[in-house]
Design a protein around this motif. Structure first.
Motif, PDB file in Angstrom:
ATOM      1  N   VAL A 159     -18.369 -34.530  10.989  1.00  0.00           N
ATOM      2  CA  VAL A 159     -19.218 -35.644  10.552  1.00  0.00           C
ATOM      3  C   VAL A 159     -18.800 -36.977  11.170  1.00  0.00           C
ATOM      4  O   VAL A 159     -19.519 -37.973  11.036  1.00  0.00           O
ATOM      5  N   GLN A 160     -17.640 -37.008  11.835  1.00  0.00           N
ATOM      6  CA  GLN A 160     -17.239 -38.223  12.538  1.00  0.00           C
ATOM      7  C   GLN A 160     -17.882 -38.313  13.915  1.00  0.00           C
ATOM      8  O   GLN A 160     -17.810 -39.358  14.568  1.00  0.00           O
ATOM      9  N   ASP A 161     -18.524 -37.225  14.332  1.00  0.00           N
ATOM     10  CA  ASP A 161     -19.159 -37.182  15.648  1.00  0.00           C
ATOM     11  C   ASP A 161     -20.651 -36.903  15.484  1.00  0.00           C
ATOM     12  O   ASP A 161     -21.051 -35.769  15.204  1.00  0.00           O
ATOM     13  N   PRO A 162     -21.504 -37.926  15.630  1.00  0.00           N
ATOM     14  CA  PRO A 162     -22.951 -37.748  15.441  1.00  0.00           C
ATOM     15  C   PRO A 162     -23.561 -36.698  16.376  1.00  0.00           C
ATOM     16  O   PRO A 162     -24.615 -36.140  16.075  1.00  0.00           O
ATOM     17  N   LYS A 163     -22.886 -36.428  17.483  1.00  0.00           N
ATOM     18  CA  LYS A 163     -23.405 -35.452  18.447  1.00  0.00           C
ATOM     19  C   LYS A 163     -22.746 -34.078  18.271  1.00  0.00           C
ATOM     20  O   LYS A 163     -22.906 -33.203  19.120  1.00  0.00           O
ATOM     21  N   SER A 164     -22.032 -33.929  17.196  1.00  0.00           N
ATOM     22  CA  SER A 164     -21.291 -32.684  16.953  1.00  0.00           C
ATOM     23  C   SER A 164     -22.216 -31.470  16.943  1.00  0.00           C
ATOM     24  O   SER A 164     -23.314 -31.497  16.383  1.00  0.00           O
ATOM     25  N   SER A 165     -21.761 -30.399  17.569  1.00  0.00           N
ATOM     26  CA  SER A 165     -22.502 -29.137  17.546  1.00  0.00           C
ATOM     27  C   SER A 165     -21.845 -28.196  16.541  1.00  0.00           C
ATOM     28  O   SER A 165     -20.699 -28.388  16.130  1.00  0.00           O
ATOM     29  N   ALA A 166     -22.575 -27.173  16.148  1.00  0.00           N
ATOM     30  CA  ALA A 166     -22.083 -26.242  15.127  1.00  0.00           C
ATOM     31  C   ALA A 166     -20.934 -25.389  15.659  1.00  0.00           C
ATOM     32  O   ALA A 166     -20.955 -24.936  16.809  1.00  0.00           O
ATOM     33  N   LYS A 167     -19.928 -25.172  14.800  1.00  0.00           N
ATOM     34  CA  LYS A 167     -18.814 -24.291  15.125  1.00  0.00           C
ATOM     35  C   LYS A 167     -18.769 -23.164  14.086  1.00  0.00           C
ATOM     36  O   LYS A 167     -18.996 -23.410  12.904  1.00  0.00           O
ATOM     37  N   LEU A 198     -14.502 -47.231  -1.263  1.00  0.00           N
ATOM     38  CA  LEU A 198     -13.751 -48.474  -1.065  1.00  0.00           C
ATOM     39  C   LEU A 198     -12.459 -48.219  -0.297  1.00  0.00           C
ATOM     40  O   LEU A 198     -11.699 -49.145  -0.047  1.00  0.00           O
ATOM     41  N   TRP A 199     -12.195 -46.963   0.061  1.00  0.00           N
ATOM     42  CA  TRP A 199     -10.985 -46.638   0.807  1.00  0.00           C
ATOM     43  C   TRP A 199     -11.363 -46.079   2.176  1.00  0.00           C
ATOM     44  O   TRP A 199     -12.478 -45.614   2.394  1.00  0.00           O
ATOM     45  N   LYS A 200     -10.413 -46.149   3.088  1.00  0.00           N
ATOM     46  CA  LYS A 200     -10.641 -45.657   4.437  1.00  0.00           C
ATOM     47  C   LYS A 200      -9.958 -44.306   4.629  1.00  0.00           C
ATOM     48  O   LYS A 200      -8.826 -44.117   4.202  1.00  0.00           O
ATOM     49  N   PRO A 201     -10.640 -43.370   5.293  1.00  0.00           N
ATOM     50  CA  PRO A 201     -10.016 -42.067   5.541  1.00  0.00           C
ATOM     51  C   PRO A 201      -8.842 -42.190   6.509  1.00  0.00           C
ATOM     52  O   PRO A 201      -8.832 -43.059   7.383  1.00  0.00           O
ATOM     53  N   ALA A 202      -7.855 -41.341   6.324  1.00  0.00           N
ATOM     54  CA  ALA A 202      -6.714 -41.329   7.230  1.00  0.00           C
ATOM     55  C   ALA A 202      -7.108 -40.686   8.559  1.00  0.00           C
ATOM     56  O   ALA A 202      -8.039 -39.886   8.622  1.00  0.00           O
ATOM     57  N   GLU A 203      -6.393 -41.057   9.609  1.00  0.00           N
ATOM     58  CA  GLU A 203      -6.722 -40.558  10.944  1.00  0.00           C
ATOM     59  C   GLU A 203      -6.624 -39.041  11.038  1.00  0.00           C
ATOM     60  O   GLU A 203      -7.408 -38.398  11.730  1.00  0.00           O
ATOM     61  N   GLU A 204      -5.656 -38.465  10.308  1.00  0.00           N
ATOM     62  CA  GLU A 204      -5.422 -37.018  10.425  1.00  0.00           C
ATOM     63  C   GLU A 204      -6.292 -36.205   9.473  1.00  0.00           C
ATOM     64  O   GLU A 204      -6.178 -34.980   9.423  1.00  0.00           O
ATOM     65  N   GLU A 205      -7.193 -36.849   8.729  1.00  0.00           N
ATOM     66  CA  GLU A 205      -7.993 -36.119   7.751  1.00  0.00           C
ATOM     67  C   GLU A 205      -8.995 -35.181   8.410  1.00  0.00           C
ATOM     68  O   GLU A 205      -9.519 -35.451   9.485  1.00  0.00           O
ATOM     69  N   VAL A 206      -9.273 -34.092   7.720  1.00  0.00           N
ATOM     70  CA  VAL A 206     -10.268 -33.121   8.181  1.00  0.00           C
ATOM     71  C   VAL A 206     -11.658 -33.730   8.034  1.00  0.00           C
ATOM     72  O   VAL A 206     -12.033 -34.197   6.958  1.00  0.00           O
ATOM     73  N   SER A 207     -12.415 -33.733   9.115  1.00  0.00           N
ATOM     74  CA  SER A 207     -13.764 -34.308   9.073  1.00  0.00           C
ATOM     75  C   SER A 207     -14.851 -33.253   9.253  1.00  0.00           C
ATOM     76  O   SER A 207     -16.026 -33.579   9.376  1.00  0.00           O
ATOM     77  N   ASP A 208     -14.458 -31.985   9.269  1.00  0.00           N
ATOM     78  CA  ASP A 208     -15.445 -30.903   9.345  1.00  0.00           C
ATOM     79  C   ASP A 208     -16.060 -30.662   7.976  1.00  0.00           C
ATOM     80  O   ASP A 208     -15.371 -30.679   6.961  1.00  0.00           O
ATOM     81  N   ARG A 209     -17.375 -30.426   7.950  1.00  0.00           N
ATOM     82  CA  ARG A 209     -18.078 -30.102   6.716  1.00  0.00           C
ATOM     83  C   ARG A 209     -18.854 -28.805   6.909  1.00  0.00           C
ATOM     84  O   ARG A 209     -19.360 -28.519   7.998  1.00  0.00           O
ATOM     85  N   ALA A 210     -18.939 -28.024   5.843  1.00  0.00           N
ATOM     86  CA  ALA A 210     -19.502 -26.675   5.927  1.00  0.00           C
ATOM     87  C   ALA A 210     -21.024 -26.680   5.797  1.00  0.00           C
ATOM     88  O   ALA A 210     -21.590 -27.405   4.977  1.00  0.00           O
ATOM     89  N   ALA A 211     -21.657 -25.849   6.605  1.00  0.00           N
ATOM     90  CA  ALA A 211     -23.103 -25.605   6.525  1.00  0.00           C
ATOM     91  C   ALA A 211     -23.278 -24.110   6.268  1.00  0.00           C
ATOM     92  O   ALA A 211     -23.057 -23.291   7.156  1.00  0.00           O
ATOM     93  N   LEU A 212     -23.684 -23.769   5.054  1.00  0.00           N
ATOM     94  CA  LEU A 212     -23.781 -22.367   4.659  1.00  0.00           C
ATOM     95  C   LEU A 212     -25.242 -21.935   4.573  1.00  0.00           C
ATOM     96  O   LEU A 212     -26.041 -22.547   3.871  1.00  0.00           O
ATOM     97  N   GLN A 213     -25.568 -20.886   5.292  1.00  0.00           N
ATOM     98  CA  GLN A 213     -26.924 -20.340   5.307  1.00  0.00           C
ATOM     99  C   GLN A 213     -26.899 -18.915   4.761  1.00  0.00           C
ATOM    100  O   GLN A 213     -26.115 -18.078   5.207  1.00  0.00           O
ATOM    101  N   ILE A 214     -27.766 -18.639   3.786  1.00  0.00           N
ATOM    102  CA  ILE A 214     -27.847 -17.310   3.189  1.00  0.00           C
ATOM    103  C   ILE A 214     -29.285 -16.821   3.211  1.00  0.00           C
ATOM    104  O   ILE A 214     -30.202 -17.567   2.842  1.00  0.00           O
ATOM    105  N   CYS A 215     -29.471 -15.599   3.659  1.00  0.00           N
ATOM    106  CA  CYS A 215     -30.800 -14.992   3.659  1.00  0.00           C
ATOM    107  C   CYS A 215     -31.049 -14.379   2.283  1.00  0.00           C
ATOM    108  O   CYS A 215     -30.254 -13.563   1.806  1.00  0.00           O
ATOM    109  N   SER A 216     -32.140 -14.766   1.641  1.00  0.00           N
ATOM    110  CA  SER A 216     -32.416 -14.284   0.275  1.00  0.00           C
ATOM    111  C   SER A 216     -32.779 -12.804   0.246  1.00  0.00           C
ATOM    112  O   SER A 216     -32.642 -12.151  -0.790  1.00  0.00           O
TER     113      SER A 216
END
Length: 403
Positions: free
Chosen positions: A153-161, A123-141
Motif C-alpha cells: 500500500v506504500q506503492d500506488p503502482k504495486s502489483s499483486a504478489k 496521528l502517528w507515523k509508521p516506522a520505516e521497517e513496518e510491513v506495508s503489504d495488505r491481503a486481498a482474499l478472493q473466494i469462489c462461492s
C-alpha cells in the motif's frame, strides 16, 4: 517468496457460511496483526448492508456497484474497535464464478481506498521497517477456491504478489495482553466564537503535538527504563514444555512498544472524534457562548473474542443503553455480544471547555490564554495484543514525561 497468513480456523467456517447466504457477492475486512516474519488473521467481518438493501432485500449484481466509500467508512469504524497491535490488514470478496475475473481489480481498489482512509485518521507515523503489504482474499462461492494475494500500500503502482493462506486452530488463544494507565491533561487554545469544525480542527492540532511527545516517551517496566534493543520479556518463556526463541520475542518487543504507544494515541483521538460527531449530530452548529462548557467523553469498553485472549473495544456515552452497544457489535463486527461480557473499566471522563473571548486585553489574554481540555483517561487505556505465547510477563506501566 510471498507472505504467509496464519488464519484462525473458525474464520473458514464464517466465510463458508457467507458464501452460502449472500450472493452474487459479499465484501468484508480481515483483522489481525502483521510482523516481519509472519502475519495472523484472527477475524473476518463482512461489510454491513445499506439500509435500502436491508429494506428491499436487494443485492447488487455487479462488482462495479461496490460502494468504496461505504466499505472505507466501515473500515474506519472497525479500526476504532481494535486495541493496539491489531489492524485492518486486508479485504475479502466472495463471489460467484461469473464475477471472478473482476475480483482482483475490485480488491485492489478497495485495499488502497481503505488504507488511504485509515492513514488519514492516524496521528502517528509508521516506522520505516513496518510491513506495508495488505491481503486481498478472493473466494469462489461455488467451488470454495481461495486465492490470496498481497499489495504494497506504500506503492500506488504495486502489483499483486501471491501469498499463502493457512488455517490454524486456537491461533490467538494464548496471545499476550498488556495494559497501562495514563492520565492526560492537555491545554489547547480555543476561541469562544469558534464553530464546531474549528473546535475539532484546533483540538486535532493539539493532539498532534501531544502524540509526538507520546511517540518519543519513555517506558518504565517494573520501575526500570529498557533500552530499545532490550527484550521486554525476560527469563524463561515456557508453555507446554516449549521455550520460545529469542527471534519470536524480538518481534514481540517491537510490537508491544509500538502498539502500546499507538493505542494510547488512537484511543484519545477516537474519543475526541466521537465526541465532536455527537455534538454535530445532537447540538447542531456551535453557538457563541462565554460560559464554560462541560462535555463527557465516551468511555472505553472491552468485549472478549470467543476462544481467544483477544479483547475488542468500543466507546459509549453515559446515556447509551447496553442494547445499543450490542447492536453496534452486530452491525460493525457481525458478532453477538452478551451483556455480561461488556467490561467498562474507566470512570466517566470530562472535557472542560473554557472559552477565550476575542476582545480581551493583554492581561486577560495571559490569564486565559488556553482553554482547558481535561481528559482523565483511567484504567485499561492502552490494552495491547501481541502475537506471543508465554506463561508470564512483566507488569507494564507507562509514564509520560513532558516539559
Amino acid at each position: 517468496m510471498g507472505r504467509t497468513y496464519f488464519v484462525e480456523e473458525a474464520i473458514g467456517q464464517y466465510l463458508s457460511d457467507l458464501s452460502t447466504k449472500l450472493k452474487p457477492y459479499v465484501t468484508g475486512l480481515l483483522i489481525g496483526q502483521c510482523s516481519p516474519q509472519r502475519d495472523y488473521v484472527i477475524q473476518a467481518v463482512r461489510t454491513p448492508p445499506k439500509e435500502e438493501q436491508k429494506e428491499d432485500n436487494i443485492s447488487p449484481s455487479k462488482l462495479a456497484s461496490i460502494d468504496e466509500e461505504w466499505v472505507t467508512t466501515h473500515a474506519s469504524q472497525v479500526s476504532r474497535m481494535l486495541p493496539g497491535g491489531l489492524i485492518v490488514l486486508g479485504v475479502f470478496i466472495i463471489a460467484t464464478p461469473e464475477l471472478s475475473k473482476d475480483c482482483q481489480n475490485a480488491l485492489r481498489k478497495l485495499i488502497f481506498s481503505v488504507e488511504k482512509s485509515l492513514t488519514k485518521r492516524r496521528l502517528w507515523k509508521p516506522a520505516e521497517e513496518e510491513v506495508s503489504d495488505r491481503a486481498a482474499l478472493q473466494i469462489c462461492s461455488a467451488t470454495r477456491k481461495v486465492v490470496c494475494r498481497t499489495y504494497d500500500v506504500q506503492d500506488p503502482k504495486s502489483s499483486a504478489k501471491p501469498a499463502d493462506w493457512k488455517y490454524q486452530s486456537a491461533l490467538s488463544a494464548s496471545w499476550l495482553a498488556l495494559d497501562c494507565t495514563v492520565n492526560v491533561n492537555i491545554h489547547i487554545p480555543l476561541l469562544a466564537t469558534s464553530p464546531n469544525h474549528d473546535l475539532e480542527k484546533n483540538t486535532k492540532n493539539g493532539l498532534n503535538r501531544w502524540s509526538k511527545q507520546i511517540e518519543d516517551s519513555v517506558f518504565l517496566i517494573n520501575g526500570q527504563i529498557k533500552d530499545d534493543d532490550t527484550e521486554l520479556l525476560e527469563g524463561q518463556k515456557k508453555l507446554r514444555g516449549n521455550t520460545q526463541s529469542s527471534t519470536q520475542f524480538s518481534d514481540v518487543k517491537v510490537l508491544t512498544q509500538l502498539a502500546l504507544k499507538r493505542d494510547i494515541i488512537n484511543t484519545l483521538s477516537d474519543r475526541c472524534e466521537i465526541l465532536f460527531e455527537d455534538l454535530i449530530i445532537n447540538e447542531g452548529p456551535h453557538k457563541k457562548s462565554f460560559e464554560t462548557e462541560y462535555h463527557v467523553l465516551p468511555q472505553r469498553l472491552f468485549v472478549p473474542v470467543a476462544g481467544s485472549s483477544v479483547m475488542l473495544s468500543d466507546y459509549k456515552f453515559g446515556d447509551e443503553a447496553t442494547g445499543e452497544i450490542q447492536e453496534r457489535f452486530v452491525e460493525m463486527l457481525d458478532q453477538s455480544v452478551q451483556a455480561e461480557d461488556i467490561h467498562i473499566a474507566e470512570e466517566i471522563n470530562t472535557v472542560d471547555i473554557c472559552p477565550v473571548t476575542d476582545n480581551m486585553d493583554d492581561t486577560q489574554q495571559k490569564q486565559l490564554t488556553k482553554a482547558t481540555l481535561l481528559l482523565k483517561l483511567q484504567q485499561n487505556m492502552g490494552v495491547v495484543i501481541a502475537a506471543a505465547v508465554a506463561v508470564f510477563a512483566s507488569i507494564f506501566s507507562f509514564n509520560y514525561f513532558s516539559d
